[in-house]
Motif scaffolding. Sequence first.
Motif, PDB file in Angstrom:
ATOM      1  N   HIS A  97      -6.782  15.537 110.827  1.00 12.84           N
ATOM      2  CA  HIS A  97      -6.972  15.952 109.436  1.00 12.84           C
ATOM      3  C   HIS A  97      -6.243  17.253 109.155  1.00 12.84           C
ATOM      4  O   HIS A  97      -5.916  18.019 110.071  1.00 12.84           O
ATOM      5  CB  HIS A  97      -8.464  16.168 109.155  1.00 12.84           C
ATOM      6  N   HIS A  98      -6.013  17.493 107.867  1.00 11.19           N
ATOM      7  CA  HIS A  98      -5.606  18.832 107.452  1.00 11.19           C
ATOM      8  C   HIS A  98      -6.852  19.711 107.491  1.00 11.19           C
ATOM      9  O   HIS A  98      -7.927  19.297 107.031  1.00 11.19           O
ATOM     10  CB  HIS A  98      -5.051  18.807 106.035  1.00 11.19           C
ATOM     11  N   ILE A  99      -6.707  20.899 108.033  1.00 15.34           N
ATOM     12  CA  ILE A  99      -7.795  21.863 108.053  1.00 15.34           C
ATOM     13  C   ILE A  99      -7.326  23.124 107.356  1.00 15.34           C
ATOM     14  O   ILE A  99      -6.295  23.706 107.724  1.00 15.34           O
ATOM     15  CB  ILE A  99      -8.237  22.197 109.482  1.00 15.34           C
ATOM     16  N   ILE A 151     -15.686  36.346 102.369  1.00 18.09           N
ATOM     17  CA  ILE A 151     -16.254  35.303 103.218  1.00 18.09           C
ATOM     18  C   ILE A 151     -15.151  34.265 103.416  1.00 18.09           C
ATOM     19  O   ILE A 151     -14.513  33.837 102.446  1.00 18.09           O
ATOM     20  CB  ILE A 151     -17.488  34.649 102.581  1.00 18.09           C
ATOM     21  N   TYR A 152     -14.946  33.874 104.659  1.00 21.84           N
ATOM     22  CA  TYR A 152     -13.891  32.913 104.981  1.00 21.84           C
ATOM     23  C   TYR A 152     -14.510  31.582 105.374  1.00 21.84           C
ATOM     24  O   TYR A 152     -15.415  31.523 106.206  1.00 21.84           O
ATOM     25  CB  TYR A 152     -13.004  33.455 106.099  1.00 21.84           C
ATOM     26  N   PHE A 153     -13.993  30.535 104.762  1.00 24.84           N
ATOM     27  CA  PHE A 153     -14.494  29.179 104.982  1.00 24.84           C
ATOM     28  C   PHE A 153     -13.372  28.305 105.540  1.00 24.84           C
ATOM     29  O   PHE A 153     -12.224  28.427 105.113  1.00 24.84           O
ATOM     30  CB  PHE A 153     -14.948  28.546 103.673  1.00 24.84           C
ATOM     31  N   CYS A 154     -13.725  27.412 106.440  1.00 24.55           N
ATOM     32  CA  CYS A 154     -12.780  26.368 106.804  1.00 24.55           C
ATOM     33  C   CYS A 154     -13.249  25.064 106.166  1.00 24.55           C
ATOM     34  O   CYS A 154     -14.432  24.903 105.835  1.00 24.55           O
ATOM     35  CB  CYS A 154     -12.628  26.228 108.309  1.00 24.55           C
ATOM     36  N   ALA A 155     -12.306  24.154 105.995  1.00 21.07           N
ATOM     37  CA  ALA A 155     -12.611  22.908 105.313  1.00 21.07           C
ATOM     38  C   ALA A 155     -11.714  21.790 105.825  1.00 21.07           C
ATOM     39  O   ALA A 155     -10.563  22.031 106.201  1.00 21.07           O
ATOM     40  CB  ALA A 155     -12.427  23.072 103.805  1.00 21.07           C
ATOM     41  N   LYS A 156     -12.251  20.591 105.788  1.00 16.63           N
ATOM     42  CA  LYS A 156     -11.498  19.405 106.176  1.00 16.63           C
ATOM     43  C   LYS A 156     -10.825  18.801 104.948  1.00 16.63           C
ATOM     44  O   LYS A 156     -11.506  18.536 103.947  1.00 16.63           O
ATOM     45  CB  LYS A 156     -12.419  18.366 106.814  1.00 16.63           C
ATOM     46  N   GLY A 157      -9.537  18.563 105.053  1.00 13.73           N
ATOM     47  CA  GLY A 157      -8.825  17.946 103.950  1.00 13.73           C
ATOM     48  C   GLY A 157      -9.149  16.472 103.809  1.00 13.73           C
ATOM     49  O   GLY A 157      -9.458  15.787 104.784  1.00 13.73           O
ATOM     50  N   SER A 158      -9.094  16.002 102.600  1.00  9.21           N
ATOM     51  CA  SER A 158      -9.311  14.578 102.344  1.00  9.21           C
ATOM     52  C   SER A 158      -8.104  13.770 102.805  1.00  9.21           C
ATOM     53  O   SER A 158      -7.054  14.337 103.142  1.00  9.21           O
ATOM     54  CB  SER A 158      -9.550  14.349 100.857  1.00  9.21           C
ATOM     55  N   ASN A 159      -8.239  12.455 102.803  1.00 11.23           N
ATOM     56  CA  ASN A 159      -7.122  11.598 103.208  1.00 11.23           C
ATOM     57  C   ASN A 159      -5.903  11.788 102.308  1.00 11.23           C
ATOM     58  O   ASN A 159      -4.779  11.508 102.713  1.00 11.23           O
ATOM     59  CB  ASN A 159      -7.559  10.142 103.197  1.00 11.23           C
ATOM     60  N   TYR A 160      -6.124  12.258 101.098  1.00 16.98           N
ATOM     61  CA  TYR A 160      -5.014  12.493 100.169  1.00 16.98           C
ATOM     62  C   TYR A 160      -3.983  13.428 100.789  1.00 16.98           C
ATOM     63  O   TYR A 160      -2.779  13.227 100.647  1.00 16.98           O
ATOM     64  CB  TYR A 160      -5.543  13.089  98.870  1.00 16.98           C
ATOM     65  N   LEU A 161      -4.434  14.456 101.489  1.00 20.22           N
ATOM     66  CA  LEU A 161      -3.492  15.408 102.076  1.00 20.22           C
ATOM     67  C   LEU A 161      -2.671  14.753 103.179  1.00 20.22           C
ATOM     68  O   LEU A 161      -1.481  15.037 103.326  1.00 20.22           O
ATOM     69  CB  LEU A 161      -4.232  16.624 102.614  1.00 20.22           C
ATOM     70  N   VAL A 162      -3.303  13.886 103.959  1.00 22.21           N
ATOM     71  CA  VAL A 162      -2.565  13.186 105.011  1.00 22.21           C
ATOM     72  C   VAL A 162      -1.544  12.246 104.379  1.00 22.21           C
ATOM     73  O   VAL A 162      -0.379  12.212 104.779  1.00 22.21           O
ATOM     74  CB  VAL A 162      -3.523  12.406 105.928  1.00 22.21           C
ATOM     75  N   GLU A 163      -1.972  11.512 103.364  1.00 24.06           N
ATOM     76  CA  GLU A 163      -1.116  10.499 102.741  1.00 24.06           C
ATOM     77  C   GLU A 163       0.049  11.121 101.981  1.00 24.06           C
ATOM     78  O   GLU A 163       1.092  10.487 101.807  1.00 24.06           O
ATOM     79  CB  GLU A 163      -1.963   9.631 101.803  1.00 24.06           C
ATOM     80  N   THR A 164      -0.132  12.359 101.523  1.00 26.34           N
ATOM     81  CA  THR A 164       0.926  13.013 100.742  1.00 26.34           C
ATOM     82  C   THR A 164       1.592  14.150 101.527  1.00 26.34           C
ATOM     83  O   THR A 164       2.258  14.997 100.937  1.00 26.34           O
ATOM     84  CB  THR A 164       0.346  13.564  99.432  1.00 26.34           C
ATOM     85  N   TYR A 165       1.383  14.155 102.838  1.00 26.15           N
ATOM     86  CA  TYR A 165       2.047  15.128 103.721  1.00 26.15           C
ATOM     87  C   TYR A 165       1.776  16.568 103.289  1.00 26.15           C
ATOM     88  O   TYR A 165       2.675  17.399 103.292  1.00 26.15           O
ATOM     89  CB  TYR A 165       3.557  14.861 103.774  1.00 26.15           C
ATOM     90  N   GLY A 166       0.522  16.841 102.940  1.00 27.17           N
ATOM     91  CA  GLY A 166       0.141  18.213 102.667  1.00 27.17           C
ATOM     92  C   GLY A 166       0.359  18.692 101.256  1.00 27.17           C
ATOM     93  O   GLY A 166       0.097  19.869 100.960  1.00 27.17           O
ATOM     94  N   LYS A 167       0.788  17.790 100.391  1.00 24.39           N
ATOM     95  CA  LYS A 167       0.971  18.179  99.001  1.00 24.39           C
ATOM     96  C   LYS A 167      -0.360  18.684  98.457  1.00 24.39           C
ATOM     97  O   LYS A 167      -1.398  18.075  98.684  1.00 24.39           O
ATOM     98  CB  LYS A 167       1.448  16.995  98.179  1.00 24.39           C
ATOM     99  N   SER A 168      -0.311  19.802  97.728  1.00 26.14           N
ATOM    100  CA  SER A 168      -1.488  20.440  97.136  1.00 26.14           C
ATOM    101  C   SER A 168      -2.506  20.882  98.188  1.00 26.14           C
ATOM    102  O   SER A 168      -3.722  20.815  97.957  1.00 26.14           O
ATOM    103  CB  SER A 168      -2.129  19.566  96.061  1.00 26.14           C
ATOM    104  N   TRP A 169      -2.040  21.317  99.341  1.00 25.84           N
ATOM    105  CA  TRP A 169      -2.941  21.808 100.383  1.00 25.84           C
ATOM    106  C   TRP A 169      -3.776  22.985  99.897  1.00 25.84           C
ATOM    107  O   TRP A 169      -4.847  23.247 100.431  1.00 25.84           O
ATOM    108  CB  TRP A 169      -2.167  22.239 101.628  1.00 25.84           C
ATOM    109  N   SER A 170      -3.298  23.717  98.921  1.00 22.76           N
ATOM    110  CA  SER A 170      -4.002  24.907  98.459  1.00 22.76           C
ATOM    111  C   SER A 170      -5.095  24.612  97.439  1.00 22.76           C
ATOM    112  O   SER A 170      -5.813  25.518  97.020  1.00 22.76           O
ATOM    113  CB  SER A 170      -3.001  25.889  97.846  1.00 22.76           C
ATOM    114  N   ARG A 171      -5.267  23.376  97.054  1.00 25.23           N
ATOM    115  CA  ARG A 171      -6.253  23.026  96.030  1.00 25.23           C
ATOM    116  C   ARG A 171      -7.608  22.730  96.682  1.00 25.23           C
ATOM    117  O   ARG A 171      -7.734  21.807  97.495  1.00 25.23           O
ATOM    118  CB  ARG A 171      -5.785  21.802  95.239  1.00 25.23           C
ATOM    119  N   TRP A 172      -8.628  23.459  96.266  1.00 24.46           N
ATOM    120  CA  TRP A 172      -9.923  23.324  96.903  1.00 24.46           C
ATOM    121  C   TRP A 172     -10.486  21.910  96.792  1.00 24.46           C
ATOM    122  O   TRP A 172     -11.225  21.457  97.670  1.00 24.46           O
ATOM    123  CB  TRP A 172     -10.907  24.333  96.299  1.00 24.46           C
ATOM    124  N   HIS A 173     -10.149  21.208  95.713  1.00 23.85           N
ATOM    125  CA  HIS A 173     -10.738  19.888  95.516  1.00 23.85           C
ATOM    126  C   HIS A 173     -10.095  18.816  96.393  1.00 23.85           C
ATOM    127  O   HIS A 173     -10.509  17.655  96.355  1.00 23.85           O
ATOM    128  CB  HIS A 173     -10.666  19.480  94.040  1.00 23.85           C
TER     129      HIS A 173
END
Length: 135
Positions: free
Chosen positions: A32-34, A98-120
């Motif tokens: 996943h994208h993290i 406060i620093y948070f880590c998060a798991k990216g949705s499948n959208y990030l994998v399918e689009t090769y990280g496009k919009s990685w900076s978008r919280w949603h």
Amino acid sequence: QVQLVESGGGSVQPGGSLRLSCTASGLSLDRHHIGWFSLAPGKEREDVSRRESISCISDTGNTYYSDAVQGRLTIYRDSAKNTVYLQMNNLQPEDTAIYFCAKGSNYLVETYGKSWSRWHRYDQWGQGTQVTVGS
């Protein structure tokens, strides 16, 4: 059950360093994208939309950084430990957050990280770790 746990926060002097960790259970981080996000002081902790993107590492190991932290932060992954790290150098008072880590949705994998900076584009979040930089 998927769980992300951040650690490594603390208090440092300006110019100091910290290494944040994001350890996962219930999933393999290298699939996943993290991303790492920060929440500035005074903002509501539970409001995900207020968190600002810092960095991201893709499933294939590509890395992304916001302009504000480029050159001071390094994101990397230890697959054997199922952990993503954020090395933070030359910390300044404005890095207090406060620093948070998060798991990216499948959208990030399918689009090769496009919009990685978008919280949603992230669907699992940790509870956060506090970083305080002050004299």
